[in-house]
Design an enzyme around this catalytic site. Structure first.
Site, PDB file in Angstrom:
ATOM      1  N   SER A  56       0.942  -1.283  -0.008  1.00 17.64           N
ATOM      2  CA  SER A  56       0.109  -0.006  -0.051  1.00 17.64           C
ATOM      3  C   SER A  56       1.006   1.304  -0.119  1.00 17.64           C
ATOM      4  CB  SER A  56      -1.018  -0.088   1.117  1.00 17.64           C
ATOM      5  OG  SER A  56      -0.216  -0.089   2.370  1.00 17.64           O
ATOM      6  N   HIS A 281      -0.343   6.481   6.341  1.00 16.27           N
ATOM      7  CA  HIS A 281       0.294   6.251   4.874  1.00 16.27           C
ATOM      8  C   HIS A 281       0.617   7.441   4.317  1.00 16.27           C
ATOM      9  CE1 HIS A 281      -1.340   2.081   5.354  1.00 16.27           C
ATOM     10  NE2 HIS A 281      -0.582   1.766   4.024  1.00 16.27           N
TER      11      HIS A 281
END
Length: 305
Positions: A56, A281
């Site tokens: 990811s 993230h």
């Protein structure tokens, strides 16, 4: 002859294991960023067929525009930005959120095995993998849950060291041969490609400070988690060197833009993002920073494409 071949194979396997073991022994002594990366093989061609593999942090979940919602893949992730350079004439991005090294060989929902994207015509491969093998998603959840028990202490570190060993350090060491196997497979399927291993960006303050409750970890667990990420990046650097791949440091270029910073300064979103991105993230600026790190490393290796 068969016996000789098998013996040679066993000897080669033992030698490789010894090299990896010796290298990883340094993970507890050497800080990330001190081991030189391997020389980049091959030379620049007039055109480049580029394949991006990864998890990811590569795919860019939540960052507009999502072109594969099942994998959380954005057209503004770092591979897409790297692919925008003029000489990249063919681009395949099979990165997928949640991928481990196992997904290099097996399908992940509708995403095919990532290694299937490679062939003898591939010129450039980027690989960013290992965080999910170590279990970073679970670690973040565990540390956030334990923080309430001792906000000023280090309950997460104590939990992962309860057995007498640092379970996260052990997980990093156990991930090394998995990444090694992936890189050997990449070279086998794309024997003429430049292979680039991309490290993970700076997630938490590099000085070990914290920012509870913005990031809900206990104060003493911030340096522990920082050091665990550095250990993961060092392992990736070492395994890349053993496999004659280039390592790209994305940690150094992102220091000062971790998830504890203000929205205008951070490139990594906290557990409750303020910009379009997945929790913990990179946001679009973080992906752009990683792209620049990759491009800078490629340019140092071969001159500007």
């Amino acid at each position: 002859m068969a016996k000789v071949t098998r013996a040679a194979g066993r000897t080669g396997g033992r030698r490789r294991t010894a090299v990896l073991g010796a290298a990883l022994g340094g993970c507890v002594l050497v800080a990330a960023g001190t081991v030189p990366s391997a020389a980049q093989p091959g030379g620049p061609g007039r055109t480049t067929a580029y394949v991006a593999l990864g998890d990811s942090y590569t795919s860019g979940p939540g960052i507009p525009r999502q072109v594969d919602t099942a994998c959380g893949r954005s057209d503004r992730n770092y591979p897409s930005l790297v692919a925008a350079r003029p000489r990249v004439t063919a681009f395949t991005d099979v990165s997928c959120g949640g991928a481990t090294t196992a997904e290099m060989w097996r399908a992940q929902g509708t995403n095919p095995p990532q290694l299937d994207a490679l062939d003898r015509h591939t010129d450039l491969v980027t690989l960013q993998i290992g965080g999910n093998d170590v279990g970073f998603g679970t670690v973040i959840g565990t540390c956030a849950r334990l923080a309430a028990q001792d906000p000023a202490g280090n309950p997460c570190e104590r939990s992962y060291r309860a057995s007498g060993l640092d379970e996260l350090a052990v997980a990093v060491v156990r991930t090394a041969p998995k990444v090694d196997r992936v890189l050997r497979a990449v070279h086998a399927r794309a024997p003429h490609a430049r292979v680039v291993v991309v490290g993970y960006p700076d997630l938490l303050p590099d000085d070990g400070s914290g920012c509870f409750p913005q990031v809900p970890f206990a104060q003493g667990d911030f340096p522990y988690l920082r050091d665990t990420e550095k250990r993961l990046n060092l392992m990736l650097r070492l395994v890349a060197a053993v496999n004659h791949a280039v390592y790209v440091d994305t940690y150094g270029p992102t220091v000062g833009h971790d998830m504890c910073k203000t929205p205008e300064d951070r490139w990594i979103e906290p557990l409750q993002p303020a910009s379009p991105a997945a929790p913990a993230h990179p946001n679009a600026r973080g992906e752009a920073a990683m792209a620049q790190a990759v491009l800078d490393r490629l340019d140092r290796g071969h001159g500007r494409n």
